[in-house]
Design a protein around this motif. Structure first.
Motif, PDB file in Angstrom:
ATOM      1  N   GLY A  15       0.807  -1.213   0.000  1.00 23.17           N
ATOM      2  CA  GLY A  15       0.000   0.000   0.000  1.00 23.17           C
ATOM      3  C   GLY A  15       0.840   1.263   0.000  1.00 23.17           C
ATOM      4  O   GLY A  15       0.312   2.358   0.017  1.00 23.17           O
ATOM      5  N   SER A  39      -3.529  -5.903   5.384  1.00 22.45           N
ATOM      6  CA  SER A  39      -4.876  -5.525   4.961  1.00 22.45           C
ATOM      7  C   SER A  39      -5.593  -4.739   6.062  1.00 22.45           C
ATOM      8  O   SER A  39      -6.343  -3.804   5.778  1.00 22.45           O
ATOM      9  CB  SER A  39      -5.688  -6.755   4.551  1.00 22.45           C
ATOM     10  OG  SER A  39      -5.919  -7.602   5.646  1.00 22.45           O
ATOM     11  N   ILE A  40      -5.346  -5.055   7.330  1.00 25.70           N
ATOM     12  CA  ILE A  40      -5.941  -4.307   8.442  1.00 25.70           C
ATOM     13  C   ILE A  40      -5.396  -2.877   8.446  1.00 25.70           C
ATOM     14  O   ILE A  40      -6.149  -1.916   8.613  1.00 25.70           O
ATOM     15  CB  ILE A  40      -5.673  -5.007   9.787  1.00 25.70           C
ATOM     16  CG1 ILE A  40      -6.487  -6.299   9.864  1.00 25.70           C
ATOM     17  CG2 ILE A  40      -5.986  -4.095  10.967  1.00 25.70           C
ATOM     18  CD1 ILE A  40      -6.129  -7.191  11.031  1.00 25.70           C
ATOM     19  N   GLU A  42      -4.282  -1.218   5.908  1.00 24.33           N
ATOM     20  CA  GLU A  42      -4.864  -0.518   4.759  1.00 24.33           C
ATOM     21  C   GLU A  42      -6.286  -0.048   5.073  1.00 24.33           C
ATOM     22  O   GLU A  42      -6.663   1.077   4.751  1.00 24.33           O
ATOM     23  CB  GLU A  42      -4.864  -1.421   3.532  1.00 24.33           C
ATOM     24  CG  GLU A  42      -5.259  -0.703   2.277  1.00 24.33           C
ATOM     25  CD  GLU A  42      -5.075  -1.552   1.037  1.00 24.33           C
ATOM     26  OE1 GLU A  42      -5.796  -1.296   0.064  1.00 24.33           O
ATOM     27  OE2 GLU A  42      -4.239  -2.462   1.045  1.00 24.33           O
ATOM     28  N   VAL A  43      -7.081  -0.887   5.721  1.00 17.86           N
ATOM     29  CA  VAL A  43      -8.442  -0.500   6.107  1.00 17.86           C
ATOM     30  C   VAL A  43      -8.392   0.670   7.081  1.00 17.86           C
ATOM     31  O   VAL A  43      -9.162   1.621   6.962  1.00 17.86           O
ATOM     32  CB  VAL A  43      -9.199  -1.708   6.719  1.00 17.86           C
ATOM     33  CG1 VAL A  43     -10.479  -1.271   7.411  1.00 17.86           C
ATOM     34  CG2 VAL A  43      -9.490  -2.743   5.649  1.00 17.86           C
ATOM     35  N   ARG A  44      -7.476   0.629   8.048  1.00 14.37           N
ATOM     36  CA  ARG A  44      -7.346   1.731   9.010  1.00 14.37           C
ATOM     37  C   ARG A  44      -6.992   3.037   8.306  1.00 14.37           C
ATOM     38  O   ARG A  44      -7.526   4.093   8.626  1.00 14.37           O
ATOM     39  CB  ARG A  44      -6.261   1.416  10.042  1.00 14.37           C
ATOM     40  CG  ARG A  44      -6.650   0.404  11.076  1.00 14.37           C
ATOM     41  CD  ARG A  44      -5.458   0.144  11.961  1.00 14.37           C
ATOM     42  NE  ARG A  44      -5.798  -0.598  13.154  1.00 14.37           N
ATOM     43  CZ  ARG A  44      -4.909  -1.017  14.026  1.00 14.37           C
ATOM     44  NH1 ARG A  44      -3.618  -0.761  13.844  1.00 14.37           N
ATOM     45  NH2 ARG A  44      -5.272  -1.689  15.092  1.00 14.37           N
ATOM     46  N   LYS A  46      -7.568   3.878   5.177  1.00 15.89           N
ATOM     47  CA  LYS A  46      -8.731   4.349   4.416  1.00 15.89           C
ATOM     48  C   LYS A  46      -9.752   4.991   5.345  1.00 15.89           C
ATOM     49  O   LYS A  46     -10.323   6.025   5.028  1.00 15.89           O
ATOM     50  CB  LYS A  46      -9.366   3.194   3.644  1.00 15.89           C
ATOM     51  CG  LYS A  46      -8.583   2.784   2.423  1.00 15.89           C
ATOM     52  CD  LYS A  46      -9.260   1.641   1.703  1.00 15.89           C
ATOM     53  CE  LYS A  46      -8.426   1.185   0.521  1.00 15.89           C
ATOM     54  NZ  LYS A  46      -8.994   0.019  -0.140  1.00 15.89           N
ATOM     55  N   ALA A  47      -9.975   4.392   6.503  1.00 16.37           N
ATOM     56  CA  ALA A  47     -10.932   4.944   7.464  1.00 16.37           C
ATOM     57  C   ALA A  47     -10.457   6.299   7.974  1.00 16.37           C
ATOM     58  O   ALA A  47     -11.252   7.229   8.112  1.00 16.37           O
ATOM     59  CB  ALA A  47     -11.127   3.978   8.630  1.00 16.37           C
ATOM     60  N   THR A  50     -11.149   8.803   5.378  1.00 18.56           N
ATOM     61  CA  THR A  50     -12.583   9.010   5.223  1.00 18.56           C
ATOM     62  C   THR A  50     -13.118  10.024   6.225  1.00 18.56           C
ATOM     63  O   THR A  50     -13.974  10.820   5.903  1.00 18.56           O
ATOM     64  CB  THR A  50     -13.349   7.676   5.394  1.00 18.56           C
ATOM     65  OG1 THR A  50     -12.853   6.754   4.431  1.00 18.56           O
ATOM     66  CG2 THR A  50     -14.824   7.851   5.210  1.00 18.56           C
ATOM     67  N   ARG A  89      -7.040   5.780  15.506  1.00 18.30           N
ATOM     68  CA  ARG A  89      -6.921   6.625  14.324  1.00 18.30           C
ATOM     69  C   ARG A  89      -5.446   6.758  13.973  1.00 18.30           C
ATOM     70  O   ARG A  89      -4.586   6.824  14.848  1.00 18.30           O
ATOM     71  CB  ARG A  89      -7.529   8.001  14.576  1.00 18.30           C
ATOM     72  CG  ARG A  89      -6.889   8.754  15.724  1.00 18.30           C
ATOM     73  CD  ARG A  89      -7.694   9.990  16.123  1.00 18.30           C
ATOM     74  NE  ARG A  89      -7.242  10.492  17.397  1.00 18.30           N
ATOM     75  CZ  ARG A  89      -6.450  11.546  17.558  1.00 18.30           C
ATOM     76  NH1 ARG A  89      -6.053  12.228  16.512  1.00 18.30           N
ATOM     77  NH2 ARG A  89      -6.075  11.932  18.758  1.00 18.30           N
TER      78      ARG A  89
END
Length: 127
Positions: A15, A39-40, A42-44, A46-47, A50, A89
């Motif tokens: 990423g 992957s976790i 990457e999700v963090r 993106k969040a 957001t 965060r």
């Protein structure tokens, strides 16, 4: 793996992010746990983007990596208050020297904002 420079291979996290050098004998293929952790993360990320957090410009002053403990440098405890992370965060990625080599770490903090009024981290509480 990004490439090689002299006797070292250059690595970069999945990423994107800062690359680092490693000895070839210390490099291995990512296993299932490594891929899950990536992957976790990457999700963090993106969040965090957001909800309006900037990956490049943290909203709070970052602590000196030399003042952080192992739990804080391995994304298990808040870098601001030292408590274990449950909701978190992303703040930033930092580079520091450890035993003569450059190391990078992602810094995470409590979400919503923790009650740390100072940026000096406290050791995590046992809970």
């Amino acid at each position: 793996m990004m490439g090689h420079e002299g006797p070292y291979v250059q690595l970069r996290p999945p990423g994107g992010g800062r690359e680092w050098d490693a000895k070839p004998e210390n490099v291995r293929l990512a296993d299932e746990n490594d891929r899950l952790r990536a992957s976790i993360v990457e999700v963090r990320l993106k969040a965090a983007r957001t909800v309006g957090m900037s990956e490049d410009e943290p909203a709070v002053p970052l602590p000196d990596p030399a003042t952080l403990n192992n739990l804080q440098l391995t994304e298990q405890a808040c870098v601001l208050c030292g408590k274990r992370l449950f909701r978190d965060r992303f703040l930033s990625t930092v580079a520091y020297m450890e035993r003569g080599r450059k190391v990078t770490a992602q810094l995470w903090a409590c979400a919503p904002d923790c009650d740390a009024s100072a940026t000096t981290p406290r050791p995590p509480t046992s809970s």
